[in-house]
Design an enzyme around this catalytic site. Structure first.
Site, short mmCIF file in Angstrom:
data_model
loop_
_atom_site.label_atom_id
_atom_site.label_comp_id
_atom_site.label_asym_id
_atom_site.label_seq_id
_atom_site.Cartn_x
_atom_site.Cartn_y
_atom_site.Cartn_z
N GLY A 1 0.84 -1.21 0.00
CA GLY A 1 0.00 0.00 0.00
C GLY A 1 0.87 1.25 0.00
N ARG B 1 1.04 -5.00 -5.48
CA ARG B 1 1.27 -6.24 -4.73
C ARG B 1 1.52 -7.28 -5.82
NH1 ARG B 1 -0.50 -4.28 0.32
NH2 ARG B 1 -2.42 -3.07 0.26
N ASP C 1 2.61 -0.96 12.00
CA ASP C 1 2.62 -2.28 12.63
C ASP C 1 3.96 -3.01 12.43
OD1 ASP C 1 2.31 -2.55 9.92
OD2 ASP C 1 0.70 -4.03 10.01
N ARG D 1 -5.22 -2.19 9.21
CA ARG D 1 -5.17 -3.65 9.04
C ARG D 1 -5.48 -4.33 10.39
NH1 ARG D 1 -3.25 -6.23 4.42
NH2 ARG D 1 -2.20 -4.36 3.72
N ASP E 1 5.17 -5.03 6.03
CA ASP E 1 5.81 -6.31 6.38
C ASP E 1 5.81 -7.32 5.24
OD1 ASP E 1 3.11 -6.70 6.59
OD2 ASP E 1 3.19 -7.79 8.49
O1 F6P Z 1 -1.44 -1.50 4.83
C1 F6P Z 1 -2.04 -0.28 4.51
C2 F6P Z 1 -3.51 -0.46 4.28
O2 F6P Z 1 -4.06 0.80 3.92
C3 F6P Z 1 -4.29 -1.06 5.45
O3 F6P Z 1 -4.57 -0.11 6.46
C4 F6P Z 1 -5.50 -1.60 4.75
O4 F6P Z 1 -6.01 -2.70 5.45
C5 F6P Z 1 -4.96 -2.05 3.41
O5 F6P Z 1 -3.74 -1.36 3.20
C6 F6P Z 1 -5.86 -1.81 2.24
O6 F6P Z 1 -5.28 -2.36 1.12
P1 F6P Z 1 -5.76 -2.11 -0.39
O7 F6P Z 1 -5.30 -0.74 -0.79
O8 F6P Z 1 -5.09 -3.18 -1.16
O9 F6P Z 1 -7.25 -2.18 -0.36
#
Ligand code: F6P
Length: 324
Positions: A14, A75, A133, A175, A106
């Site tokens: 992210g 990702r 985290d 998260r 992480d």
């Molecule tokens: O890890 C950052 C974050 O914004 C989290 O707070 C959230 O759960 C997740 O990424 C959302 O991911 P995506 O952008 O793939 O929906």
């Protein structure tokens, strides 16, 4: 591994405000030290598909104030396979990139750890995630900005919640961690916070608190829910059904990931980017950089990823004590 002559940078997972400040700091520190720098686009994906461009100082000018990441992020499924990583290594060799700086959470840093072990590639990880985290750092890149964005939004929400004598249940990101939720609850003067780290009981943690608060004459209520707890709409529905208070759910969502980074995120990201290059210059590989207070620290990637950090119990008490 001989002396490092060129570094590749990528942002992965992210995006987080401050990633650009980190990219800028790595690029400029590397150039200052006579190293070549390559920007790798779309995280590990660009390493696999060869979306790699040499960066000069000018490539990172006018970005310190920008949210998101100029390198884009993704990702990447391919990089989780041995074939994908082998292709990534081939592309590194092709561009004569000796080391990598990975800015991400992480999952991204776990990818770096595996890659470093498999191909003996020197890697340095910078903690880039709004969630905060990661062990080994008090604050991750983007965390401060995300919290400020959430607080600004909740201040606005409070105006309408108060005008209508309503209850607002606000879901914030993080998260499985409650760092954003806890700090935002304190800073926005919320009546209650629900954290993934603490078991939640509707009667004790919300309904009893509403009843207590009503005794003080208050008629509007702000409740912060960490996304790891979730169900903001269901919680709002249940509050309305059991108290009769008009209740609304607001999910702040990805708005928390955007925007111009705060001073704190810019300074931390700049210092961490600088430190990544210093470590590579000193032959200290496979480490994660962090900030403890205002001091730069670094840990072996294995240690940082195996340890977990936890919420400060004093802050939880602060929140509970002053919320009514
Ligand atoms: O890890 C950052 C974050 O914004 C989290 O707070 C959230 O759960 C997740 O990424 C959302 O991911 P995506 O952008 O793939 O929906």
């Amino acid at each position: 591994m001989g002396t490092i002559k060129s570094i590749g940078i990528l942002t992965s997972g992210g995006d987080a405000p401050g990633m650009n400040a980190a990219i800028r700091a790595v690029t400029r520190s590397a150039i200052y030290n006579g190293l070549k720098v390559y920007g790798i686009y779309r995280g590990y994906k660009g390493l696999v598909t060869d979306e790699i461009q040499e960066f000069k100082s000018q490539n990172v000018s006018n970005i310190i104030q920008m949210g998101g990441t100029i390198l884009k992020t993704a990702r990447c499924k391919e990089f989780t396979t041995p074939e994908g990583r082998a292709q990534a290594y081939e592309n590194m060799k092709k561009h004569e990139i000796d080391a990598l700086v990975i800015i991400g959470g992480d999952g991204s840093l776990t990818g770096a750890r595996i890659f470093a072990q498999e191909f003996d590639v020197p890697c340095i990880g910078l903690p880039g995630t709004i969630d905060n985290d990661l062990y080994g750092t008090d604050t991750t890149i983007g965390y401060d900005t995300a919290m400020n964005t959430a607080v600004e939004a909740i201040d606005k929400l409070r105006d309408t919640t108060q005008s209508h004598d309503r209850c607002s249940v606000v879901e914030v990101m993080g998260r499985n961690a409650g760092y954003i939720a806890l700090n935002v609850a304190i800073a926005s003067g919320a009546m209650a916070v629900l954290l993934p780290e603490k078991e939640f009981d509707m009667q004790r943690d919300i309904l009893d608190k509403i009843a207590e608060t009503q005794k003080t004459g208050k008629r509007h209520f702000i409740i912060i829910v960490a996304e790891g707890v979730g169900h903001a709409q269901e919680i709002a529905n249940e509050i309305q059904a059991r108290t009769g208070i008009d209740s609304r759910a607001t999910i702040l969502g990805h708005v928390q990931r955007g925007g111009s980074p705060t001073l704190r995120d810019r300074v931390n990201a700049s210092a961490m980017g600088y430190q990544a290059v210093c470590l590579l210059e000193q032959g200290k590989y496979n480490r994660i950089v962090g900030m403890k207070g205002e001091k730069l620290v670094d840990y072996p990637v294995d240690e940082a990823l195996e340890m977990t950090k936890s919420l400060d119990p004093v802050l939880v008490d602060v929140c509970n004590t002053i919320s009514i």
